[in-house]
Motif scaffolding. Structure first.
Motif, PDB file in Angstrom:
ATOM      1  N   SER A   1       0.818  -1.213   0.000  1.00 34.87           N
ATOM      2  CA  SER A   1       0.000   0.000   0.000  1.00 34.87           C
ATOM      3  C   SER A   1       0.854   1.266   0.000  1.00 34.87           C
ATOM      4  N   ILE A   2       2.124   1.150   0.377  1.00 36.28           N
ATOM      5  CA  ILE A   2       2.989   2.339   0.394  1.00 36.28           C
ATOM      6  C   ILE A   2       4.105   2.259  -0.646  1.00 36.28           C
ATOM      7  N   PHE A   3       4.022   1.310  -1.580  1.00 37.48           N
ATOM      8  CA  PHE A   3       5.062   1.184  -2.604  1.00 37.48           C
ATOM      9  C   PHE A   3       5.254   2.495  -3.369  1.00 37.48           C
ATOM     10  N   LEU A   4       4.145   3.080  -3.853  1.00 40.01           N
ATOM     11  CA  LEU A   4       4.260   4.292  -4.657  1.00 40.01           C
ATOM     12  C   LEU A   4       4.800   5.443  -3.821  1.00 40.01           C
ATOM     13  N   SER A   5       4.396   5.497  -2.563  1.00 38.19           N
ATOM     14  CA  SER A   5       4.911   6.531  -1.671  1.00 38.19           C
ATOM     15  C   SER A   5       6.418   6.381  -1.486  1.00 38.19           C
ATOM     16  N   GLN A   6       6.890   5.134  -1.370  1.00 40.12           N
ATOM     17  CA  GLN A   6       8.321   4.897  -1.226  1.00 40.12           C
ATOM     18  C   GLN A   6       9.086   5.298  -2.476  1.00 40.12           C
ATOM     19  N   ILE A   7       8.515   5.026  -3.636  1.00 40.38           N
ATOM     20  CA  ILE A   7       9.152   5.442  -4.885  1.00 40.38           C
ATOM     21  C   ILE A   7       9.229   6.966  -4.959  1.00 40.38           C
ATOM     22  N   LEU A   8       8.147   7.633  -4.570  1.00 41.24           N
ATOM     23  CA  LEU A   8       8.136   9.094  -4.591  1.00 41.24           C
ATOM     24  C   LEU A   8       9.192   9.661  -3.647  1.00 41.24           C
ATOM     25  N   ASP A   9       9.398   8.998  -2.518  1.00 42.04           N
ATOM     26  CA  ASP A   9      10.446   9.438  -1.593  1.00 42.04           C
ATOM     27  C   ASP A   9      11.825   9.323  -2.245  1.00 42.04           C
ATOM     28  N   GLU A  10      12.029   8.258  -3.014  1.00 45.28           N
ATOM     29  CA  GLU A  10      13.306   8.095  -3.718  1.00 45.28           C
ATOM     30  C   GLU A  10      13.512   9.223  -4.722  1.00 45.28           C
ATOM     31  N   VAL A  11      12.452   9.566  -5.442  1.00 41.10           N
ATOM     32  CA  VAL A  11      12.549  10.634  -6.445  1.00 41.10           C
ATOM     33  C   VAL A  11      12.802  11.972  -5.753  1.00 41.10           C
ATOM     34  N   GLU A  12      12.116  12.208  -4.643  1.00 43.47           N
ATOM     35  CA  GLU A  12      12.270  13.488  -3.939  1.00 43.47           C
ATOM     36  C   GLU A  12      13.693  13.656  -3.408  1.00 43.47           C
ATOM     37  N   LYS A  13      14.293  12.582  -2.939  1.00 45.87           N
ATOM     38  CA  LYS A  13      15.661  12.667  -2.406  1.00 45.87           C
ATOM     39  C   LYS A  13      16.695  12.861  -3.515  1.00 45.87           C
ATOM     40  N   SER A  14      16.316  12.489  -4.735  1.00 41.73           N
ATOM     41  CA  SER A  14      17.259  12.562  -5.845  1.00 41.73           C
ATOM     42  C   SER A  14      17.441  14.005  -6.313  1.00 41.73           C
ATOM     43  N   ASN A  15      18.601  14.279  -6.890  1.00 41.92           N
ATOM     44  CA  ASN A  15      18.870  15.583  -7.500  1.00 41.92           C
ATOM     45  C   ASN A  15      18.986  15.481  -9.013  1.00 41.92           C
ATOM     46  N   LYS A  16      18.413  14.431  -9.575  1.00 38.42           N
ATOM     47  CA  LYS A  16      18.495  14.244 -11.026  1.00 38.42           C
ATOM     48  C   LYS A  16      17.656  15.309 -11.738  1.00 38.42           C
ATOM     49  N   THR A  17      18.286  16.056 -12.620  1.00 38.25           N
ATOM     50  CA  THR A  17      17.594  17.156 -13.306  1.00 38.25           C
ATOM     51  C   THR A  17      16.620  16.665 -14.361  1.00 38.25           C
ATOM     52  N   PHE A  18      16.752  15.404 -14.788  1.00 35.05           N
ATOM     53  CA  PHE A  18      15.825  14.879 -15.792  1.00 35.05           C
ATOM     54  C   PHE A  18      14.598  14.238 -15.149  1.00 35.05           C
ATOM     55  N   TRP A  19      14.469  14.342 -13.834  1.00 33.22           N
ATOM     56  CA  TRP A  19      13.273  13.901 -13.111  1.00 33.22           C
ATOM     57  C   TRP A  19      12.517  15.108 -12.583  1.00 33.22           C
ATOM     58  N   PRO A  20      11.231  14.970 -12.302  1.00 31.13           N
ATOM     59  CA  PRO A  20      10.487  16.077 -11.679  1.00 31.13           C
ATOM     60  C   PRO A  20      11.061  16.420 -10.312  1.00 31.13           C
ATOM     61  N   ASN A  21      10.973  17.676  -9.957  1.00 29.06           N
ATOM     62  CA  ASN A  21      11.422  18.135  -8.639  1.00 29.06           C
ATOM     63  C   ASN A  21      10.257  18.012  -7.665  1.00 29.06           C
ATOM     64  N   LEU A  22      10.328  17.035  -6.775  1.00 32.79           N
ATOM     65  CA  LEU A  22       9.255  16.796  -5.815  1.00 32.79           C
ATOM     66  C   LEU A  22       9.485  17.496  -4.480  1.00 32.79           C
ATOM     67  N   LYS A  23      10.603  18.187  -4.357  1.00 34.38           N
ATOM     68  CA  LYS A  23      10.865  18.906  -3.115  1.00 34.38           C
ATOM     69  C   LYS A  23       9.913  20.100  -2.991  1.00 34.38           C
ATOM     70  N   PRO A  24       9.550  20.494  -1.779  1.00 29.35           N
ATOM     71  CA  PRO A  24       8.669  21.658  -1.615  1.00 29.35           C
ATOM     72  C   PRO A  24       9.324  22.926  -2.156  1.00 29.35           C
ATOM     73  N   PHE A  25       8.511  23.808  -2.740  1.00 36.55           N
ATOM     74  CA  PHE A  25       8.982  25.104  -3.212  1.00 36.55           C
ATOM     75  C   PHE A  25       9.022  26.048  -2.017  1.00 36.55           C
ATOM     76  N   ARG A  26      10.224  26.527  -1.669  1.00 36.82           N
ATOM     77  CA  ARG A  26      10.376  27.294  -0.430  1.00 36.82           C
ATOM     78  C   ARG A  26      10.667  28.775  -0.665  1.00 36.82           C
ATOM     79  N   SER A  27      10.855  29.177  -1.899  1.00 40.17           N
ATOM     80  CA  SER A  27      11.170  30.579  -2.170  1.00 40.17           C
ATOM     81  C   SER A  27       9.921  31.448  -2.020  1.00 40.17           C
ATOM     82  N   GLN A  28      10.127  32.700  -1.598  1.00 38.98           N
ATOM     83  CA  GLN A  28       9.027  33.647  -1.513  1.00 38.98           C
ATOM     84  C   GLN A  28       8.820  34.397  -2.832  1.00 38.98           C
ATOM     85  N   ASN A  29       9.671  34.134  -3.798  1.00 43.61           N
ATOM     86  CA  ASN A  29       9.609  34.821  -5.085  1.00 43.61           C
ATOM     87  C   ASN A  29       9.173  33.839  -6.164  1.00 43.61           C
ATOM     88  N   LEU A  30       8.060  34.104  -6.807  1.00 43.83           N
ATOM     89  CA  LEU A  30       7.551  33.194  -7.827  1.00 43.83           C
ATOM     90  C   LEU A  30       8.485  33.086  -9.025  1.00 43.83           C
TER      91      LEU A  30
END
Length: 443
Positions: free
Chosen positions: A141-170
């Motif tokens: 039940s958490i397989f997809l969540s675990q995969i998303l965690d792997e993607v979020e931890k990654s810094n690969k530029t050819f993957w989507p950026n799943l990290k939260p957007f923290r800048s105050q400037n759009l």
């Protein structure tokens, strides 16, 4: 008499057929289940040698295993839910119950069925795990969540950026050196839904950007956007027009149904109408012609209460008299014109010939590479390439918009009628879409 070449060819064919392996069909079908079928012939090439950018999420099973048979529907469902993530992760399966796959399953040290293993991008062939990670089969039940965690931890530029957007400037949502003109910022109250939605559009990283944020990560930005907890979740559409940032806020109970499905539909809807975008990319989004054809009965009901003559006359005066009065239409005005023509092409509820005319005008305008057009060029564009299947009459007669004297009603009446009709028609076609405010300049 048969030639020697014939016998040589026959020998080659027969030899190939004798050498070809007849793998067991197993529990999955690649074309039906969005699952790559691995076997002893292809697993090294697919997992270790392909110059791809995707991880592989693999189930090793045996076709005779009762647990595996019960597990198969779960694996199929997971693969279907993640089928649009193929640029990041692909689901696969190998039947270790097939004796022909025994060498591969031995090399991969598969000792129990099912075994679930995530292979990174281009791993080295290095037993026993080859850089892969085993997953607990009971935590499906958490397989997809675990995969998303792997993607979020990654810094690969050819993957989507799943990290939260923290800048105050759009402005910072657009990466330096990239040319995307559109971005979407999901204001989340459920991080998992936001991440899944971002992954659903992983095919379009070069076309537009999707990020996520929340009150814990970016309270100052949300305050500036005037978003409060009562309006969550929400979506901010950001446009970069000549290095000026505009944003549009969707925050009126966006997720009343399936939030991921509804949010994806809203993003597709917006991108399908946006200038500077190849609108064939989102193939699941219907074109204006398809929409109007399927909704012709609704169109008839809408226009029965207004005069088509008034609508067409108003269009003629707007397109061929009012708009070209500007010597040159450029930058923001040109951008607004493109959006307006696309809106007309999508939602004008008129007869087929006029709808075709507007669709053709939209295509011609969208094909312009520059950010301006002269009034004369615009006039020529509105009048050229008309035929019996695509035209806008040059009428100046009014019916319901005719005033008691020529000074009254007429063109203003037709504009109000047009705006009202477009609004009603859009509502009829898009009843599942949330309404939103107007564009605002970034603070």
């Amino acid at each position: 008499m048969m030639s020697i070449q014939f016998f040589i060819l026959l020998f080659i064919v027969l030899t190939y057929r004798l050498d070809a392996k007849n793998f067991h069909p197993g529990l999955y079908k690649a074309d039906k289940h969005h699952i790559t079928i691995l076997n002893d012939d292809n697993y090294r090439k697919i997992l270790f040698e392909e110059a791809g950018k995707s991880m592989y999420f693999v189930e090793f099973y045996a076709h005779w295993c009762g647990t595996c048979k019960r597990y198969a529907p779960i694996w199929i469902k997971l693969a279907d839910e993640a089928k649009s993530w193929k640029n990041v992760v692909k689901f696969a399966a190998m039947n270790c119950g097939d004796s022909l796959n025994s060498p591969a399953c031995t090399d991969l040290e598969i000792h129990m069925y099912p075994t679930i293993r995530l292979f990174p991008v281009r791993p080295q062939f290095n037993p026993p795990l080859h850089g892969a990670t085993d997953f607990d089969t009971e935590k499906k039940s958490i397989f997809l969540s675990q995969i998303l965690d792997e993607v979020e931890k990654s810094n690969k530029t050819f993957w989507p950026n799943l990290k939260p957007f923290r800048s105050q400037n759009l402005n910072d949502i657009f990466p330096i050196g990239k040319r995307q003109k559109y971005a979407f910022l999901i204001i989340e109250n459920d991080a998992l839904i936001a991440k899944k939605t971002i992954m659903d559009f992983s095919d379009f990283l070069d076309t537009f950007i999707i990020r996520r944020t929340n009150w814990n990560e970016n309270a100052d930005l949300l305050k500036n956007l005037k978003i409060d907890n009562s309006s969550l979740p929400g979506l901010v559409v950001i446009e970069n027009i000549n290095d000026r940032i505009f944003y549009r806020l969707y925050n009126k109970n966006l997720f009343n149904k399936d939030s991921r499905e509804e949010l994806s539909a809203l993003i597709k809807e917006y991108i399908q109408t946006a200038p500077y975008i190849n609108h064939q990319l989102l193939t699941t989004t219907k074109t204006p012609e398809t929409i109007t054809a399927q909704k012709s009965e609704q169109i008839d009901k809408i226009v029965s209460k207004v005069s088509m003559q008034d609508l067409e006359t108003g269009l003629h005066l707007m397109l061929r008299n009012e708009i070209p009065q500007s010597g040159t239409i450029k930058e923001e005005e040109f951008y607004a014109l493109r959006r307006w023509i696309r809106t007309l092409a999508m939602y004008f509820p008129g007869r087929k010939e006029v709808r075709n005319y507007l669709a053709n005008l939209d295509r011609k305008l969208s094909s312009i590479k520059s950010s301006h057009i002269t009034g004369d060029e615009w006039i020529q564009m509105t009048k050229q390439d008309q035929n019996s299947e695509s035209y806008l009459p040059e009428s100046t007669e009014w019916v319901h918009c005719k005033g008691s004297t020529p000074n009254y009603r007429g063109y203003p009446c037709s504009l109000w009628t047009l705006f009202h009709t477009l609004t009603v028609h859009q509502y009829k076609l898009r009843t599942d879409m949330s309404k939103s405010g107007s564009f605002k300049l970034n603070f």
